[in-house]
Design an enzyme around this catalytic site. Structure first.
Site, short mmCIF file in Angstrom:
data_model
loop_
_atom_site.label_atom_id
_atom_site.label_comp_id
_atom_site.label_asym_id
_atom_site.label_seq_id
_atom_site.Cartn_x
_atom_site.Cartn_y
_atom_site.Cartn_z
N ASP A 22 0.83 -1.21 0.00
CA ASP A 22 0.00 0.00 0.00
C ASP A 22 0.86 1.26 0.00
OD1 ASP A 22 -2.35 1.42 0.01
OD2 ASP A 22 -2.63 1.31 2.18
N ASN A 70 -10.91 -2.54 -5.63
CA ASN A 70 -10.13 -1.53 -6.37
C ASN A 70 -10.75 -1.17 -7.72
OD1 ASN A 70 -6.90 -2.71 -5.12
ND2 ASN A 70 -8.12 -0.96 -4.43
#
Ligand code: IPE
Ligand code: IPE
Ligand code: MG
Length: 253
Positions: A22, A70
């Protein structure tokens, strides 16, 4: 005293490490660059971490590359990510083969664009016999979706009379998960300082240790991986038992 950077990486190392990669977007924003540039720099990091895991003797690495959630991102970011994935595989395929890496994918690959899915499926099949190291890529993966699918598959078995409802236990449920055949992760690393799992390997991580690295993923290298391993080696994993039980001390009466 917390372990310092000079402390050698202790043993036993995690057999299976999961990484939530991330912070690419924030890495780019901090430099005034487009988000996709952050993804590109992050992607380049991956193989340094694969090499480090192989060198240190970790058997399996699962990386969270694209979550089922996502898809909610802007369309140009999503399509840029798949183009990047396809390029990355093409650029590193020979290297993976040389290092005898078995590639595996978890998640719903059927919904990926053809140009990204086809070479991936081919690479997974071509590497199936490799045993030195397993690289698992979580693509269009979500732990809740995986659990729902496992329940669906088991329900089909029950409806067809192959399994009785009372026979449904964790061992049987686990056979329907995408990760079947892999050891549970011992260590989950999340970069960028966020303390959450974001739908990654929720069931398999029941007893995983969690390490949060403050670096954004494009800044996470071998040194940061070793820091995570030192942190892991300092933990006492009790699996529901008492400290003295796992230390092998005689039970207190
Ligand atoms: C992780 O970086 C990569 C993917 C989720 C594909 P992010 O893109 O989430 O980066 P931040 O969290 O916005 O900084
Ligand atoms: C998790 O990161 C998914 C990947 C690293 C691929 P996100 O950036 O999507 O997670 P949230 O939305 O911040 O929880
Ligand atoms: Mg993020």
């Amino acid at each position: 005293m917390p372990p310092s950077e000079d402390t050698p990486v202790a043993r036993p190392l995690p057999r299976h490490v999961g990484i939530i990669m991330d912070g690419n977007g924030r890495w780019a924003a901090a430099r005034g660059l487009p988000r996709l540039e952050g993804h590109r720099r992050g992607a380049e990091r991956l193989f340094e971490i694969v090499d480090a895991c192989i060198d240190l003797g970790v058997g399996t690495l699962t990386v969270f590359a694209f979550s089922a959630e996502n898809w909610k991102r802007p369309q140009d970011e999503v399509s840029g990510l798949f183009k990047l994935g396809e390029w990355l595989l093409r650029a590193h395929l020979a290297r993976l083969h040389r290092r005898k890496v078995r590639l595996r994918v978890i998640g719903d690959v059927n919904s990926l664009p053809d140009f990204a899915r086809a070479p991936l499926i081919e690479a997974v099949a071509a590497s199936a016999a490799h045993e030195a190291f397993t690289l698992v890529v979580a693509l269009n993966y979500g732990a809740r979706q995986e659990a729902a699918q496992a329940a669906r598959l088991l329900a089909e078995d029950v409806a067809a009379g192959r399994v009785r409802p009372e026979e449904v236990d964790w061992a049987r449920f686990e056979t329907k998960l995408d990760t079947h055949g892999l050891p549970d992760p011992d260590l989950i690393i999340r970069t960028s300082g966020e303390f959450r799992l974001s739908n990654f390997l929720l069931l398999q991580s029941a007893y995983a240790e969690i390490h949060i690295a403050k670096e954004y993923w494009p800044d996470f290298g071998r040194e940061q991986l070793e820091t995570a391993f030192r942190d892991y080696c300092g933990r006492e994993r009790r699996f529901g038992m008492t400290g003295s039980q796992v230390q092998g001390a005689p039970p207190a009466s």
